[in-house]
Design a protein around this motif. Structure first.
Motif, PDB file in Angstrom:
ATOM      1  N   LYS A   2       0.825  -1.201   0.000  1.00  0.00           N
ATOM      2  CA  LYS A   2       0.000   0.000   0.000  1.00  0.00           C
ATOM      3  C   LYS A   2       0.866   1.261   0.000  1.00  0.00           C
ATOM      4  O   LYS A   2       1.972   1.285   0.545  1.00  0.00           O
ATOM      5  CB  LYS A   2      -0.885   0.012   1.235  1.00  0.00           C
ATOM      6  CG  LYS A   2      -1.909  -1.093   1.247  1.00  0.00           C
ATOM      7  CD  LYS A   2      -2.764  -0.986   2.488  1.00  0.00           C
ATOM      8  CE  LYS A   2      -3.806  -2.071   2.504  1.00  0.00           C
ATOM      9  NZ  LYS A   2      -4.655  -1.987   3.692  1.00  0.00           N
ATOM     10  N   LYS A   3       0.319   2.309  -0.615  1.00  0.00           N
ATOM     11  CA  LYS A   3       1.047   3.580  -0.665  1.00  0.00           C
ATOM     12  C   LYS A   3       1.240   4.165   0.726  1.00  0.00           C
ATOM     13  O   LYS A   3       2.251   4.806   0.998  1.00  0.00           O
ATOM     14  CB  LYS A   3       0.316   4.571  -1.556  1.00  0.00           C
ATOM     15  CG  LYS A   3       0.374   4.225  -3.015  1.00  0.00           C
ATOM     16  CD  LYS A   3      -0.338   5.262  -3.854  1.00  0.00           C
ATOM     17  CE  LYS A   3      -0.333   4.866  -5.307  1.00  0.00           C
ATOM     18  NZ  LYS A   3      -1.064   5.824  -6.129  1.00  0.00           N
ATOM     19  N   SER A   4       0.288   3.932   1.626  1.00  0.00           N
ATOM     20  CA  SER A   4       0.431   4.476   2.974  1.00  0.00           C
ATOM     21  C   SER A   4       1.605   3.828   3.693  1.00  0.00           C
ATOM     22  O   SER A   4       2.316   4.486   4.453  1.00  0.00           O
ATOM     23  CB  SER A   4      -0.857   4.283   3.778  1.00  0.00           C
ATOM     24  OG  SER A   4      -1.165   2.912   3.941  1.00  0.00           O
ATOM     25  N   SER A   5       1.841   2.549   3.445  1.00  0.00           N
ATOM     26  CA  SER A   5       2.981   1.860   4.067  1.00  0.00           C
ATOM     27  C   SER A   5       4.304   2.393   3.531  1.00  0.00           C
ATOM     28  O   SER A   5       5.271   2.542   4.288  1.00  0.00           O
ATOM     29  CB  SER A   5       2.888   0.360   3.815  1.00  0.00           C
ATOM     30  OG  SER A   5       1.733  -0.178   4.404  1.00  0.00           O
ATOM     31  N   HIS A   8       4.912   5.764   5.059  1.00  0.00           N
ATOM     32  CA  HIS A   8       5.289   5.603   6.457  1.00  0.00           C
ATOM     33  C   HIS A   8       6.773   5.248   6.562  1.00  0.00           C
ATOM     34  O   HIS A   8       7.495   5.778   7.414  1.00  0.00           O
ATOM     35  CB  HIS A   8       4.424   4.526   7.114  1.00  0.00           C
ATOM     36  CG  HIS A   8       4.642   4.397   8.575  1.00  0.00           C
ATOM     37  ND1 HIS A   8       5.220   3.284   9.125  1.00  0.00           N
ATOM     38  CD2 HIS A   8       4.384   5.241   9.593  1.00  0.00           C
ATOM     39  CE1 HIS A   8       5.298   3.448  10.435  1.00  0.00           C
ATOM     40  NE2 HIS A   8       4.809   4.635  10.742  1.00  0.00           N
ATOM     41  N   CYS A  59       1.082  12.582   4.836  1.00  0.00           N
ATOM     42  CA  CYS A  59       0.648  11.919   3.603  1.00  0.00           C
ATOM     43  C   CYS A  59       0.247  10.473   3.885  1.00  0.00           C
ATOM     44  O   CYS A  59      -0.753   9.989   3.344  1.00  0.00           O
ATOM     45  CB  CYS A  59       1.765  11.965   2.573  1.00  0.00           C
ATOM     46  SG  CYS A  59       1.348  11.176   1.009  1.00  0.00           S
ATOM     47  N   ALA A  60       1.005   9.773   4.721  1.00  0.00           N
ATOM     48  CA  ALA A  60       0.671   8.384   5.062  1.00  0.00           C
ATOM     49  C   ALA A  60      -0.667   8.308   5.777  1.00  0.00           C
ATOM     50  O   ALA A  60      -1.477   7.416   5.498  1.00  0.00           O
ATOM     51  CB  ALA A  60       1.776   7.782   5.927  1.00  0.00           C
ATOM     52  N   TYR A  62      -3.152  10.447   5.520  1.00  0.00           N
ATOM     53  CA  TYR A  62      -4.183  10.774   4.525  1.00  0.00           C
ATOM     54  C   TYR A  62      -4.440   9.583   3.599  1.00  0.00           C
ATOM     55  O   TYR A  62      -5.592   9.235   3.338  1.00  0.00           O
ATOM     56  CB  TYR A  62      -3.733  12.000   3.723  1.00  0.00           C
ATOM     57  CG  TYR A  62      -4.706  12.407   2.656  1.00  0.00           C
ATOM     58  CD1 TYR A  62      -5.920  12.994   2.982  1.00  0.00           C
ATOM     59  CD2 TYR A  62      -4.415  12.199   1.308  1.00  0.00           C
ATOM     60  CE1 TYR A  62      -6.821  13.370   2.002  1.00  0.00           C
ATOM     61  CE2 TYR A  62      -5.305  12.568   0.324  1.00  0.00           C
ATOM     62  CZ  TYR A  62      -6.502  13.154   0.672  1.00  0.00           C
ATOM     63  OH  TYR A  62      -7.397  13.515  -0.295  1.00  0.00           O
ATOM     64  N   ARG A  63      -3.375   8.946   3.108  1.00  0.00           N
ATOM     65  CA  ARG A  63      -3.522   7.781   2.228  1.00  0.00           C
ATOM     66  C   ARG A  63      -4.208   6.630   2.954  1.00  0.00           C
ATOM     67  O   ARG A  63      -5.007   5.914   2.370  1.00  0.00           O
ATOM     68  CB  ARG A  63      -2.163   7.309   1.711  1.00  0.00           C
ATOM     69  CG  ARG A  63      -1.504   8.225   0.711  1.00  0.00           C
ATOM     70  CD  ARG A  63      -2.254   8.388  -0.557  1.00  0.00           C
ATOM     71  NE  ARG A  63      -2.626   7.108  -1.145  1.00  0.00           N
ATOM     72  CZ  ARG A  63      -3.448   6.984  -2.173  1.00  0.00           C
ATOM     73  NH1 ARG A  63      -3.968   8.041  -2.740  1.00  0.00           N
ATOM     74  NH2 ARG A  63      -3.745   5.805  -2.648  1.00  0.00           N
ATOM     75  N   ARG A  64      -3.876   6.426   4.233  1.00  0.00           N
ATOM     76  CA  ARG A  64      -4.502   5.354   4.999  1.00  0.00           C
ATOM     77  C   ARG A  64      -6.009   5.578   5.097  1.00  0.00           C
ATOM     78  O   ARG A  64      -6.800   4.645   4.974  1.00  0.00           O
ATOM     79  CB  ARG A  64      -3.900   5.258   6.395  1.00  0.00           C
ATOM     80  CG  ARG A  64      -4.473   4.087   7.186  1.00  0.00           C
ATOM     81  CD  ARG A  64      -3.842   3.959   8.535  1.00  0.00           C
ATOM     82  NE  ARG A  64      -2.421   3.660   8.372  1.00  0.00           N
ATOM     83  CZ  ARG A  64      -1.556   3.721   9.367  1.00  0.00           C
ATOM     84  NH1 ARG A  64      -1.944   4.070  10.575  1.00  0.00           N
ATOM     85  NH2 ARG A  64      -0.295   3.432   9.161  1.00  0.00           N
ATOM     86  N   GLU A  67      -7.548   4.740   1.781  1.00  0.00           N
ATOM     87  CA  GLU A  67      -7.592   3.291   1.579  1.00  0.00           C
ATOM     88  C   GLU A  67      -8.706   2.647   2.400  1.00  0.00           C
ATOM     89  O   GLU A  67      -9.315   1.687   1.954  1.00  0.00           O
ATOM     90  CB  GLU A  67      -6.231   2.678   1.928  1.00  0.00           C
ATOM     91  CG  GLU A  67      -5.139   3.042   0.939  1.00  0.00           C
ATOM     92  CD  GLU A  67      -3.746   2.771   1.451  1.00  0.00           C
ATOM     93  OE1 GLU A  67      -3.591   2.314   2.605  1.00  0.00           O
ATOM     94  OE2 GLU A  67      -2.788   3.031   0.691  1.00  0.00           O
TER      95      GLU A  67
END
Length: 71
Positions: A2-5, A8, A59-60, A62-64, A67
């Motif tokens: 995932k982009k959030s990972s 992070h 950003c992480a 927000y992406r989480r 998702e």
């Protein structure tokens, strides 16, 4: 992955680099150098890396949230 990972991980790595730059500045002292970098250069690096780390963390988060809503 995932982009959030990914973001992070970027946040963690840049935060550690920023802390190392700050420690390097303290070791160099105001009139010295360390690893070929001046005190001011290390301080500037620490500031920029810390800002990048904070930005990546936001950003992480927000992406989480995106998702979670997408599921």
């Amino acid at each position: 992955m995932k982009k959030s990972s990914i973001m992070h991980g970027v946040s963690i790595v840049t935060g550690i680099w920023g802390a190392l730059a700050l420690i390097g500045a303290w070791l160099a002292g105001e009139s010295g150098t360390i690893w070929g970098f001046t005190y001011q250069h290390c301080i500037n690096d620490a500031v920029v890396l810390t800002l990048v780390s904070i930005s990546a963390a936001v950003c992480a988060l927000y992406r989480r949230q995106i998702e979670r809503e997408g599921k």
